[in-house]
Write a protein that holds these residues in place. Structure first.
Motif, PDB file in Angstrom:
ATOM      1  N   LYS B  13       0.848  -1.194   0.000  1.00  0.00           N
ATOM      2  CA  LYS B  13       0.000   0.000   0.000  1.00  0.00           C
ATOM      3  C   LYS B  13       0.884   1.246   0.000  1.00  0.00           C
ATOM      4  O   LYS B  13       2.030   1.213   0.472  1.00  0.00           O
ATOM      5  CB  LYS B  13      -0.914  -0.011   1.216  1.00  0.00           C
ATOM      6  CG  LYS B  13      -1.951  -1.119   1.184  1.00  0.00           C
ATOM      7  CD  LYS B  13      -3.055  -0.890   2.177  1.00  0.00           C
ATOM      8  CE  LYS B  13      -4.059  -2.024   2.166  1.00  0.00           C
ATOM      9  NZ  LYS B  13      -4.646  -2.197   0.819  1.00  0.00           N
ATOM     10  N   PRO B  14       0.372   2.336  -0.516  1.00  0.00           N
ATOM     11  CA  PRO B  14       1.137   3.593  -0.500  1.00  0.00           C
ATOM     12  C   PRO B  14       1.589   3.937   0.906  1.00  0.00           C
ATOM     13  O   PRO B  14       0.833   3.774   1.874  1.00  0.00           O
ATOM     14  CB  PRO B  14       0.130   4.616  -1.035  1.00  0.00           C
ATOM     15  CG  PRO B  14      -0.788   3.827  -1.897  1.00  0.00           C
ATOM     16  CD  PRO B  14      -0.920   2.497  -1.224  1.00  0.00           C
ATOM     17  N   ARG B  38      15.820  -0.763 -11.646  1.00  0.00           N
ATOM     18  CA  ARG B  38      14.383  -0.975 -11.704  1.00  0.00           C
ATOM     19  C   ARG B  38      13.820  -0.576 -13.066  1.00  0.00           C
ATOM     20  O   ARG B  38      14.426   0.194 -13.815  1.00  0.00           O
ATOM     21  CB  ARG B  38      13.671  -0.225 -10.587  1.00  0.00           C
ATOM     22  CG  ARG B  38      13.456   1.265 -10.807  1.00  0.00           C
ATOM     23  CD  ARG B  38      12.618   1.838  -9.676  1.00  0.00           C
ATOM     24  NE  ARG B  38      12.215   3.220  -9.944  1.00  0.00           N
ATOM     25  CZ  ARG B  38      11.468   3.938  -9.112  1.00  0.00           C
ATOM     26  NH1 ARG B  38      11.035   3.417  -7.955  1.00  0.00           N
ATOM     27  NH2 ARG B  38      11.157   5.180  -9.414  1.00  0.00           N
ATOM     28  N   GLN B  39      12.643  -1.127 -13.360  1.00  0.00           N
ATOM     29  CA  GLN B  39      11.984  -0.877 -14.644  1.00  0.00           C
ATOM     30  C   GLN B  39      10.482  -0.783 -14.419  1.00  0.00           C
ATOM     31  O   GLN B  39       9.830  -1.786 -14.131  1.00  0.00           O
ATOM     32  CB  GLN B  39      12.318  -1.995 -15.642  1.00  0.00           C
ATOM     33  CG  GLN B  39      11.800  -1.750 -17.040  1.00  0.00           C
ATOM     34  CD  GLN B  39      12.344  -2.768 -18.023  1.00  0.00           C
ATOM     35  OE1 GLN B  39      12.513  -3.943 -17.717  1.00  0.00           O
ATOM     36  NE2 GLN B  39      12.638  -2.321 -19.241  1.00  0.00           N
ATOM     37  N   ALA B  40       9.963   0.425 -14.535  1.00  0.00           N
ATOM     38  CA  ALA B  40       8.520   0.622 -14.415  1.00  0.00           C
ATOM     39  C   ALA B  40       7.826   0.005 -15.627  1.00  0.00           C
ATOM     40  O   ALA B  40       8.457  -0.170 -16.680  1.00  0.00           O
ATOM     41  CB  ALA B  40       8.206   2.109 -14.313  1.00  0.00           C
ATOM     42  N   THR B  91       5.935   1.394  -8.488  1.00  0.00           N
ATOM     43  CA  THR B  91       5.524   0.136  -9.116  1.00  0.00           C
ATOM     44  C   THR B  91       6.476  -0.171 -10.261  1.00  0.00           C
ATOM     45  O   THR B  91       6.601   0.616 -11.206  1.00  0.00           O
ATOM     46  CB  THR B  91       4.078   0.227  -9.645  1.00  0.00           C
ATOM     47  OG1 THR B  91       3.191   0.357  -8.533  1.00  0.00           O
ATOM     48  CG2 THR B  91       3.732  -1.012 -10.455  1.00  0.00           C
ATOM     49  N   ALA B  92       7.174  -1.293 -10.148  1.00  0.00           N
ATOM     50  CA  ALA B  92       8.215  -1.615 -11.124  1.00  0.00           C
ATOM     51  C   ALA B  92       8.727  -3.028 -10.880  1.00  0.00           C
ATOM     52  O   ALA B  92       8.455  -3.628  -9.836  1.00  0.00           O
ATOM     53  CB  ALA B  92       9.387  -0.632 -11.003  1.00  0.00           C
ATOM     54  N   THR B 113      11.948  -8.820  -9.597  1.00  0.00           N
ATOM     55  CA  THR B 113      10.877  -8.907  -8.611  1.00  0.00           C
ATOM     56  C   THR B 113       9.895  -7.773  -8.879  1.00  0.00           C
ATOM     57  O   THR B 113      10.277  -6.599  -8.851  1.00  0.00           O
ATOM     58  CB  THR B 113      11.439  -8.764  -7.181  1.00  0.00           C
ATOM     59  OG1 THR B 113      12.305  -9.856  -6.901  1.00  0.00           O
ATOM     60  CG2 THR B 113      10.309  -8.722  -6.162  1.00  0.00           C
ATOM     61  N   LEU B 114       8.650  -8.122  -9.149  1.00  0.00           N
ATOM     62  CA  LEU B 114       7.625  -7.112  -9.397  1.00  0.00           C
ATOM     63  C   LEU B 114       7.102  -6.584  -8.062  1.00  0.00           C
ATOM     64  O   LEU B 114       6.616  -7.360  -7.235  1.00  0.00           O
ATOM     65  CB  LEU B 114       6.480  -7.690 -10.216  1.00  0.00           C
ATOM     66  CG  LEU B 114       5.283  -6.761 -10.440  1.00  0.00           C
ATOM     67  CD1 LEU B 114       5.703  -5.505 -11.203  1.00  0.00           C
ATOM     68  CD2 LEU B 114       4.159  -7.491 -11.177  1.00  0.00           C
ATOM     69  N   VAL B 115       7.221  -5.291  -7.878  1.00  0.00           N
ATOM     70  CA  VAL B 115       6.651  -4.623  -6.710  1.00  0.00           C
ATOM     71  C   VAL B 115       5.505  -3.745  -7.200  1.00  0.00           C
ATOM     72  O   VAL B 115       5.707  -2.868  -8.038  1.00  0.00           O
ATOM     73  CB  VAL B 115       7.705  -3.774  -5.984  1.00  0.00           C
ATOM     74  CG1 VAL B 115       7.059  -2.976  -4.847  1.00  0.00           C
ATOM     75  CG2 VAL B 115       8.827  -4.657  -5.450  1.00  0.00           C
TER      76      VAL B 115
END
Lengths: 110, 119
Positions: B13-14, B38-40, B91-92, B113-115
Motif C-alpha cells: 500500500k502507498p 528498476r523498470q517501471a 511500481t516496477a 521482482t515485481l513490486v
C-alpha cells in the motif's frame, strides 16, 4: 543525472545492418570508456551484449559491435536476424560509483 | 554457474516499505559489487544503487537517497534492497545485477521482482 538519449525505435530487414546511437555528456559517455549495452526481450531480464564500449562477452555473436566518438556511443547489429528483435539499452559509468542508462531503443526486424 | 535468485512479487500500500532479496551462488560473493536496477511498466531501465558485497560500501542515486537502504548478509550470500515511503510511481520490476571484477557493467542479472504499489 539525465538518462542517455537513444532513438525510440530502429528497424531493418533480415540480413541488413542497423546502428543505435546513445548520446550522453562529457561527464559520462564522453569521460569514461565504460559504456555497455543490454538486450532485453519482452518479460526477460536484460542481457549484457557489449561492455567497455566495444568488447563482447563470451557467447555473444560477433554480429554485435560497439564504438564511441565523443559523447556518443553506438551499437551496430549486422546481419540482422529475427531473434535480434528486442529492446536495447546503453549504460555509462558517470563517476562517483554511479551509472546512467539510456532511454532504450526498440529494434524491429521487418 | 553464477545465479542470482530474487524473492517473489510483492503488493504494498502507498506509504509502506518493501524489502527485496537477491541470493547469489556460483561465485565468491564478497569479491563483487551488486547493483539494483528498476523498470517501471513499459518504461526503461533505471539505476538505483550499488553495494560492495564484501566491504558493505554503498552508493545510491540521488533520486532515492533517504528512501532506499541496501544491505548484505555474507553468511547467506544475499543482498537486500529496502525502499520506504512507497508511492504508485515505485511500481516496477526490481532487478539485482552483478558487476564483474574490474568492470563497470552488469554481467549477471536476477530474474526480477515485481513490486506493485496500490491502495
Amino acid at each position: 543525472q539525465s538518462a542517455l538519449t537513444q532513438p525510440a525505435s530502429v528497424s531493418g530487414s533480415p540480413g541488413q545492418s542497423i546502428t543505435i546511437s546513445c548520446s550522453g555528456t562529457s561527464s559520462d559517455v564522453g569521460k569514461y570508456n565504460d559504456v555497455s549495452w543490454y538486450q532485453q526481450h519482452p518479460g526477460k531480464a536484460p542481457k549484457l551484449t557489449i561492455y567497455a564500449v566495444s568488447k563482447r562477452p563470451s557467447g555473444v555473436s560477433n554480429r554485435f559491435s560497439g564504438s564511441k566518438s565523443g559523447n556518443t556511443a553506438s551499437l551496430t547489429i549486422s546481419g540482422l536476424q529475427a531473434d535480434d528483435e528486442a529492446d536495447y539499452y546503453c549504460c555509462s559509468y558517470a563517476g562517483s560509483s554511479s551509472y546512467v542508462f539510456g532511454t532504450g531503443t526498440k529494434v524491429t526486424v521487418l | 554457474q553464477v545465479q542470482l535468485v530474487q524473492s517473489g512479487a510483492e503488493v504494498k500500500k502507498p506509504g509502506a516499505s518493501v524489502k527485496v532479496s537477491c541470493k547469489a551462488s556460483g561465485y565468491t560473493f564478497t569479491t563483487y559489487y551488486m547493483h539494483w536496477v528498476r523498470q517501471a511498466p513499459g518504461q526503461g531501465l533505471e539505476w538505483v544503487g550499488v553495494i560492495n558485497s564484501g566491504s558493505g560500501f554503498i552508493s545510491y542515486t540521488q533520486k532515492f537517497r533517504g528512501r532506499v537502504t541496501m544491505t548484505r548478509d555474507t553468511s547467506t550470500s544475499t543482498v537486500y534492497m529496502e525502499l520506504s515511503s512507497l508511492g504508485s510511481e515505485d511500481t516496477a520490476v526490481y532487478y539485482c545485477a552483478r558487476e564483474p571484477s574490474g568492470g563497470r557493467n552488469f554481467d549477471y542479472w536476477g530474474q526480477g521482482t515485481l513490486v506493485t504499489v496500490s491502495s
